[in-house]
Scaffold this motif. Sequence first.
Motif, PDB file in Angstrom:
ATOM      1  N   PHE A 175       0.860  -1.181  -0.078  1.00 14.22           N
ATOM      2  CA  PHE A 175       0.051   0.036  -0.086  1.00 14.22           C
ATOM      3  C   PHE A 175       0.907   1.351   0.108  1.00 14.22           C
ATOM      4  O   PHE A 175       0.389   2.414  -0.696  1.00 14.22           O
ATOM      5  CB  PHE A 175      -0.977   0.061   1.159  1.00 14.22           C
ATOM      6  N   ARG A 176       2.063   1.213   0.707  1.00 11.46           N
ATOM      7  CA  ARG A 176       3.039   2.239   0.733  1.00 11.46           C
ATOM      8  C   ARG A 176       3.581   2.575  -0.822  1.00 11.46           C
ATOM      9  O   ARG A 176       3.625   3.669  -1.394  1.00 11.46           O
ATOM     10  CB  ARG A 176       4.170   2.235   1.569  1.00 11.46           C
ATOM     11  N   MET A 177       3.882   1.556  -1.432  1.00 11.36           N
ATOM     12  CA  MET A 177       4.006   1.699  -2.837  1.00 11.36           C
ATOM     13  C   MET A 177       3.028   2.273  -3.681  1.00 11.36           C
ATOM     14  O   MET A 177       3.335   3.141  -4.669  1.00 11.36           O
ATOM     15  CB  MET A 177       4.700   0.311  -3.393  1.00 11.36           C
ATOM     16  N   LEU A 178       1.820   1.696  -3.593  1.00 12.96           N
ATOM     17  CA  LEU A 178       0.686   2.346  -4.450  1.00 12.96           C
ATOM     18  C   LEU A 178       0.642   3.660  -4.031  1.00 12.96           C
ATOM     19  O   LEU A 178       0.212   4.319  -5.144  1.00 12.96           O
ATOM     20  CB  LEU A 178      -0.299   1.469  -3.813  1.00 12.96           C
ATOM     21  N   VAL A 179       0.819   4.242  -2.717  1.00 18.21           N
ATOM     22  CA  VAL A 179       0.411   5.779  -2.528  1.00 18.21           C
ATOM     23  C   VAL A 179       1.758   6.194  -3.285  1.00 18.21           C
ATOM     24  O   VAL A 179       1.209   7.430  -3.891  1.00 18.21           O
ATOM     25  CB  VAL A 179       0.265   5.848  -1.087  1.00 18.21           C
TER      26      VAL A 179
END
Length: 378
Positions: free
Chosen positions: A20-24
Amino acid sequence: MANVHQVERLSAGSLVRGWFRMLVGLTIGSLTGMAGLAAAAAGVGVVRLTEYELDRITRFDRAVHTNLLTRQGCRRYLAVRWLVGALGAGVICLLTFWYVIGISVVTAWLFDGDWALIEDADQVTLGLIALMAIPGALVIFVTTAGVVGVAVLDRWLATTMLGTSQQTLLRERVAELTSTRAEVIEAIDDERRRIERDLHDGVQQRLVALGMLIGRAKRARGEEQLQELLRQAHDTAGEAIDELREVATRVYPAVLDDSGLDAALEVLAERSSVRVEISNRLGSSPGTALETVIYFVTSEAVTNAAKHADPSLVEVHVRPDGKGGIAIVVRDDGIGGADPTGTGLSGLARRVKAVDGDFEVTSPPGGPTTIYARVPCE
């Protein structure tokens, strides 16, 4: 087994949070991609925007090791990075589309069909749903993995165009450790030679003189002459003991093991030929190895100042540096002009580098001289 399962759950959770950090980060990067292209075309604000992109990658993925940023290099990087941003935008749009389709199908099946599919077990309809679900699940899986892939590509592009690869950093680290090891061996050999000179020119000469005085006392003819020779022999023996104790302290101070760093620094200040003020702000012991480094850095710096700078005061500050390390600052009000390449200071630099520390000497003519050392501390 419970501990193993807990570790597995934590690992799965960390992977999900990392995704999710990568997605953001990828979402933000897809929005800034076109801004970077416009900045590269105009040649305005490229360094600042590049710094923002590097901060984004570090915050949402991992740190990027870059060289000194230049305007031309940043402009080239932003002119290419928009392609990664566009690819990220495409992956995010495709992922969002298929998630919306999948959720819509499931919702329609459960809530809009009056449970007819479940109650009647319509094989044709179930088969159509299965036929749609299999490729849809594959597409969702590929696009989910694509988020990680584009994030890795984003980091790789920044490293390739602006920084140093991990392999190059590893080679540089190996070369640094090899050089440091050679310097440590050289410093040990220099210390051994100095100890040998101290024993030969100091203690040994005192013992020879003591033997000669005892021999003369054995041949003395009068009581007065005998007493005088014995007094001289006693004084010489005391001087030999003092010099031997000084050499032993330079090898390793016993008080460091017996009473700790505070006591060792206090003894160092008391035995110095100049006034020394000690300020130790360490709340706890950093360990024997680091205490030894701190002590010898301080001892050598104070000795050098007393021998060459003619100071009236030497200040020693030992404190945490706020970055996970320990700072040692030795400042004197002497004549300045210290040579960092001299035997004493270069030996100190090698000793500090042996523990991955930093060493710096500032000594303008006329003074003051400041010796700064930093050693990492777990």
